[in-house]
Design a protein around this motif. Sequence first.
Motif, mmCIF file in Angstrom:
data_model
loop_
_atom_site.group_PDB
_atom_site.id
_atom_site.type_symbol
_atom_site.label_atom_id
_atom_site.label_comp_id
_atom_site.label_asym_id
_atom_site.label_seq_id
_atom_site.Cartn_x
_atom_site.Cartn_y
_atom_site.Cartn_z
ATOM 1 N N GLY A 1 1.126 -0.968 0.473
ATOM 2 C CA GLY A 1 0.313 -0.066 -0.408
ATOM 3 C C GLY A 1 1.083 1.062 0.020
ATOM 4 N N ILE A 2 0.912 1.788 -1.425
ATOM 5 C CA ILE A 2 2.289 2.892 -1.306
ATOM 6 C C ILE A 2 1.361 4.390 -1.192
ATOM 7 N N ALA A 3 1.990 4.537 0.271
ATOM 8 C CA ALA A 3 1.462 6.194 0.745
ATOM 9 C C ALA A 3 2.257 7.357 -0.046
ATOM 10 N N THR A 4 1.096 8.049 -0.940
ATOM 11 C CA THR A 4 1.901 9.496 -1.338
ATOM 12 C C THR A 4 1.953 10.150 -0.167
ATOM 13 N N ALA A 5 0.999 10.396 0.507
ATOM 14 C CA ALA A 5 0.806 11.229 1.498
ATOM 15 C C ALA A 5 0.777 10.695 3.442
ATOM 16 N N THR A 6 1.461 11.715 4.372
ATOM 17 C CA THR A 6 -0.085 11.098 5.826
ATOM 18 C C THR A 6 -0.141 11.951 6.536
ATOM 19 N N GLY A 7 -0.571 11.871 7.305
ATOM 20 C CA GLY A 7 -1.182 12.856 7.809
ATOM 21 C C GLY A 7 -1.206 12.789 9.372
ATOM 22 N N PHE A 8 -1.040 13.460 10.400
ATOM 23 C CA PHE A 8 -0.339 13.693 12.177
ATOM 24 C C PHE A 8 -1.511 14.277 12.766
ATOM 25 N N ASP A 9 -2.346 13.798 13.696
ATOM 26 C CA ASP A 9 -3.365 14.436 14.419
ATOM 27 C C ASP A 9 -3.532 13.328 15.525
ATOM 28 N N ARG A 10 -3.242 15.222 16.529
ATOM 29 C CA ARG A 10 -3.643 14.596 18.264
ATOM 30 C C ARG A 10 -5.021 14.955 18.793
ATOM 31 N N LYS A 11 -6.075 13.180 19.227
ATOM 32 C CA LYS A 11 -7.019 12.836 20.029
ATOM 33 C C LYS A 11 -7.105 12.684 20.912
ATOM 34 N N ASP A 12 -7.242 13.474 22.005
ATOM 35 C CA ASP A 12 -7.606 12.871 23.049
ATOM 36 C C ASP A 12 -6.032 11.606 23.465
ATOM 37 N N SER B 1 0.410 20.230 15.351
ATOM 38 C CA SER B 1 2.141 21.485 15.602
ATOM 39 C C SER B 1 1.663 21.717 17.181
ATOM 40 N N LYS B 2 0.822 22.193 17.959
ATOM 41 C CA LYS B 2 0.414 22.968 19.583
ATOM 42 C C LYS B 2 1.367 21.664 20.265
ATOM 43 N N TYR B 3 0.941 20.744 20.186
ATOM 44 C CA TYR B 3 1.374 19.544 21.095
ATOM 45 C C TYR B 3 3.258 19.079 20.753
ATOM 46 N N GLY B 4 3.570 19.111 20.176
ATOM 47 C CA GLY B 4 5.009 19.113 19.549
ATOM 48 C C GLY B 4 5.524 17.645 18.545
ATOM 49 N N ILE B 5 6.085 17.701 17.286
ATOM 50 C CA ILE B 5 6.717 17.525 16.598
ATOM 51 C C ILE B 5 7.616 16.438 16.885
ATOM 52 N N ALA B 6 8.280 16.766 17.988
ATOM 53 C CA ALA B 6 9.045 15.743 18.691
ATOM 54 C C ALA B 6 9.316 14.057 18.455
ATOM 55 N N GLU B 7 8.217 13.383 18.531
ATOM 56 C CA GLU B 7 7.868 11.607 18.531
ATOM 57 C C GLU B 7 7.776 11.593 16.715
ATOM 58 N N ILE B 8 6.991 12.910 16.226
ATOM 59 C CA ILE B 8 6.857 12.433 14.378
ATOM 60 C C ILE B 8 8.816 12.484 13.851
#
Length: 404
Positions: A30-41, A109-116
Amino acid sequence: MIRLFLCGMILCLGIFIAGCGNRTELNDLGIATATGFDRKDGRWDITYQIIVPPATSTTGSSGGSQASVTTFSSQGKTIREAVAKSSVENPKRLYFAHTNVMLIGQEASKYGIAEIMDDYYRNVNARETVKVIIADGEARDYLKKLIPPEKQPGRALSEILERNNERGSFYPVLNLHEVALKITSDSGAAGIPIATVNGQNPGKLESIDIFKQTTTPSKLRLDGLSVFNKDKQIGILNQRESMGVSWLTDRINRTNLSYAGAHGEINSFFVRKAKVKVMPIKSGSHYSVHVKAKVEAELDESTSKKHIVSTGNVNELQDQAEQLIKSQMLLGWNASQRIHADMLGLANKIHQRHPKDWKAMKDNWPQVLAQMDIDINVDVSLKRVGLLQDSFSRLLQKESEGEN
């Protein structure tokens, strides 16, 4: 002789039966052309935009009747846990080596992108050359939207970044590695473009019927610059302020400047080449910023009633372009001071040239930055005025005067 024959047979058999024991068929990926990162709860919500091969083919009957990508999401306490949980609903093995862009939601982005960053640098199947965009909202909502006329939205976003970089230079184009270098430097600041949707009925961009229309009621575009200090977003700059930062960080490739005169005349300049040097200058115990810019431009539009090619008017046009560039630089500088972000990388230069001074000021660097003055020197060389020696407005005026 028999021994040589047997050895040859064994070698031949070894060649024919050899294979890749850990091979993966292309159809299984499954070739990913884009990925998204969100924070929820307190959890990561990862969204994947996967290419659908039959829909992207230029031949065959199925290409126009189905979407070229499909999207789905998975959640987890960590990013890798979320990726692992994708297997419960996705039949393909996710492949990230061809990912064009990464979208990061506002909450993430407000939580922080260090884990990414940690995830991308730690795992071999993810590449840190992926371009980074901040979503104005949740990243998952943007990955569902199509961007006509391009079939693959991830590739379209990547191309929008490149066209902006080539023709306008309004926003910087940064990959994940470049972002990491900036936020781990002494300045600790990075600016990442923001993607947003303008217009009505943005939900229509999620249907392939949008390709049957000559115009769309809403459009996905770049609008704003998200400013990071270390791994967290601390502010947002508008397009004009971002343009000023592009000047000050020597990221102008080509762009356009528009000048409106006191008598209503308009002159448009096309910047073909720019070289900007920014240097922190020490005077006693105080530092100021000296900016020197050399710019080559062309006049590509004018409504001036003056004789353009005369030496005096060429000098006047160059002065107009210099004023525009200087004002844009000041906007970028004032915005950087306002949000206490060292967008120019001054801390890196001071640390390199005056390490003892940097050691004394680094704990109070935001306050030191806010008190710095800036001196801007812009030199514009107008290389061409185009095919017309006078503006068309002046030609009409001369024709009218001749008739009278």
